[in-house]
Design a protein around this motif. Structure first.
Motif, mmCIF file in Angstrom:
data_model
loop_
_atom_site.group_PDB
_atom_site.id
_atom_site.type_symbol
_atom_site.label_atom_id
_atom_site.label_comp_id
_atom_site.label_asym_id
_atom_site.label_seq_id
_atom_site.Cartn_x
_atom_site.Cartn_y
_atom_site.Cartn_z
ATOM 1 N N LEU A 149 -10.678 -18.778 6.768
ATOM 2 C CA LEU A 149 -11.648 -19.812 7.143
ATOM 3 C C LEU A 149 -12.772 -19.941 6.125
ATOM 4 N N GLU A 150 -13.040 -18.870 5.403
ATOM 5 C CA GLU A 150 -14.042 -18.944 4.337
ATOM 6 C C GLU A 150 -13.616 -19.954 3.280
ATOM 7 N N PHE A 151 -12.312 -20.010 3.008
ATOM 8 C CA PHE A 151 -11.811 -20.895 1.967
ATOM 9 C C PHE A 151 -11.298 -22.229 2.519
ATOM 10 N N LYS A 152 -11.021 -22.296 3.824
ATOM 11 C CA LYS A 152 -10.632 -23.548 4.467
ATOM 12 C C LYS A 152 -11.263 -23.559 5.859
ATOM 13 N N PRO A 153 -12.524 -24.021 5.936
ATOM 14 C CA PRO A 153 -13.295 -23.869 7.177
ATOM 15 C C PRO A 153 -12.713 -24.598 8.390
ATOM 16 N N ALA A 158 -5.963 -20.735 11.691
ATOM 17 C CA ALA A 158 -6.750 -19.500 11.619
ATOM 18 C C ALA A 158 -7.573 -19.316 12.888
ATOM 19 N N PHE A 159 -8.163 -20.397 13.396
ATOM 20 C CA PHE A 159 -8.911 -20.294 14.662
ATOM 21 C C PHE A 159 -7.976 -19.901 15.799
ATOM 22 N N TYR A 160 -6.791 -20.502 15.824
ATOM 23 C CA TYR A 160 -5.832 -20.188 16.880
ATOM 24 C C TYR A 160 -5.432 -18.715 16.816
ATOM 25 N N SER A 175 -12.055 -15.398 22.608
ATOM 26 C CA SER A 175 -10.738 -16.014 22.568
ATOM 27 C C SER A 175 -10.825 -17.497 22.898
ATOM 28 N N ILE A 176 -11.529 -17.828 23.953
ATOM 29 C CA ILE A 176 -11.628 -19.223 24.374
ATOM 30 C C ILE A 176 -12.423 -20.050 23.363
ATOM 31 N N GLN A 177 -13.483 -19.455 22.787
ATOM 32 C CA GLN A 177 -14.260 -20.178 21.768
ATOM 33 C C GLN A 177 -13.385 -20.567 20.581
ATOM 34 N N ASN A 178 -12.578 -19.628 20.104
ATOM 35 C CA ASN A 178 -11.742 -19.912 18.942
ATOM 36 C C ASN A 178 -10.580 -20.840 19.286
ATOM 37 N N ILE A 183 -8.054 -26.325 19.128
ATOM 38 C CA ILE A 183 -7.625 -27.517 19.867
ATOM 39 C C ILE A 183 -8.444 -28.734 19.460
ATOM 40 N N ASN A 184 -9.731 -28.542 19.183
ATOM 41 C CA ASN A 184 -10.546 -29.660 18.710
ATOM 42 C C ASN A 184 -9.999 -30.232 17.403
ATOM 43 N N LEU A 185 -9.494 -29.347 16.534
ATOM 44 C CA LEU A 185 -8.994 -29.780 15.231
ATOM 45 C C LEU A 185 -7.584 -30.344 15.310
ATOM 46 N N ASN A 186 -6.767 -29.831 16.227
ATOM 47 C CA ASN A 186 -5.385 -30.300 16.348
ATOM 48 C C ASN A 186 -4.940 -30.137 17.806
ATOM 49 N N PRO A 187 -5.362 -31.058 18.660
ATOM 50 C CA PRO A 187 -5.117 -30.863 20.101
ATOM 51 C C PRO A 187 -3.642 -30.858 20.485
ATOM 52 N N ASP A 188 -2.850 -31.714 19.884
ATOM 53 C CA ASP A 188 -1.452 -31.825 20.292
ATOM 54 C C ASP A 188 -0.691 -30.528 20.046
ATOM 55 N N GLU A 189 -0.874 -29.944 18.856
ATOM 56 C CA GLU A 189 -0.103 -28.754 18.495
ATOM 57 C C GLU A 189 -0.590 -27.511 19.222
#
Length: 215
Positions: A149-153, A158-160, A175-178, A183-189
């Motif tokens: 995440l440092e190199f691709k925020p 990585a969050f998942y 766990s839920i925060q990450n 999900i915010n970045l890619n909800p479908d997947e």
């Protein structure tokens, strides 16, 4: 001959499912997502054996096959940017192959080699974290995902993966925060992945987790 054939068939199915699930974690794209979904669905019906690690790391997924991975030809030339990129990619690909075959320590060594050539290769950091997670080394895995995440925020994978590690540690809020970030970045997947991912079994009954996966 007794229960041998069914047991062998289940073991083979579990190994296939494990590889499909890993493919979904370390690769991007629709095909990898489908592979991961299939692997997780199989593993919900035929869970992999779990062994306790004496080092206190938590649960370790038992792998079945061990392979040597792919060869990498030559040392390359570190002087040129293209050569460095090619070497880093070759070592990362070797690590991916070793990971798929169950050679977890070999995979980590290959990812480390890739990062020697290209320390900002976020895919290598992410896949290294996935390998450490499979070894039950959850704190080390989280540190690798943080480097990714440092190199691709805005890397949802990585969050998942951090969410999975925190769930395995019974750290519900983290766990839920990450997972929320993924999900915010890619909800479908990632919403679909979380519905069947056994890593979240410890937090699955939490109302916030249920709200996330139901959308």
């Amino acid at each position: 001959h007794g229960g041998t054939a069914p047991t062998d068939a289940v073991a083979s199915l579990q190994e296939l499912a494990r590889r499909l699930e890993l493919l979904g974690r370390i690769r991007s794209g629709e095909l990898s997502q489908v592979a991961g979904d299939i692997g997780r669905e199989i593993l919900t019906r035929f869970p992999l054996p779990v062994v306790e690690d004496d080092g206190g790391y938590g649960k370790v997924i038992e792998v079945v096959f061990v392979g040597d991975g792919l060869g990498v030809s030559g040392d390359g030339n570190r002087g040129g940017g293209e050569d460095v990129d090619a070497e880093a990619e070759a070592w990362r690909d070797r690590g991916n192959e070793q990971l798929m075959k169950g050679d977890l320590l070999g995979a980590i060594a290959s990812y480390d080699k890739a990062l020697e050539f290209k320390p900002d290769q976020h895919e290598a950091w992410n896949n290294r974290g996935t390998t450490l997670r499979n070894l039950g080394r959850l704190e080390d895995a989280i540190a690798s995902f943080d480097k990714a995440l440092e190199f691709k925020p805005n890397d949802p994978g990585a969050f998942y993966n951090k969410a999975c590690c925190y769930a395995l540690q019974d750290q519900v809020d983290l766990s839920i925060q990450n997972l929320q970030r993924a999900i915010n970045l890619n909800p479908d997947e990632y919403r679909e992945m979380a519905k069947t991912d056994s890593d979240f079994d410890n937090v699955r009954s939490h109302p916030q987790f249920q709200a996330l996966i139901q959308g």
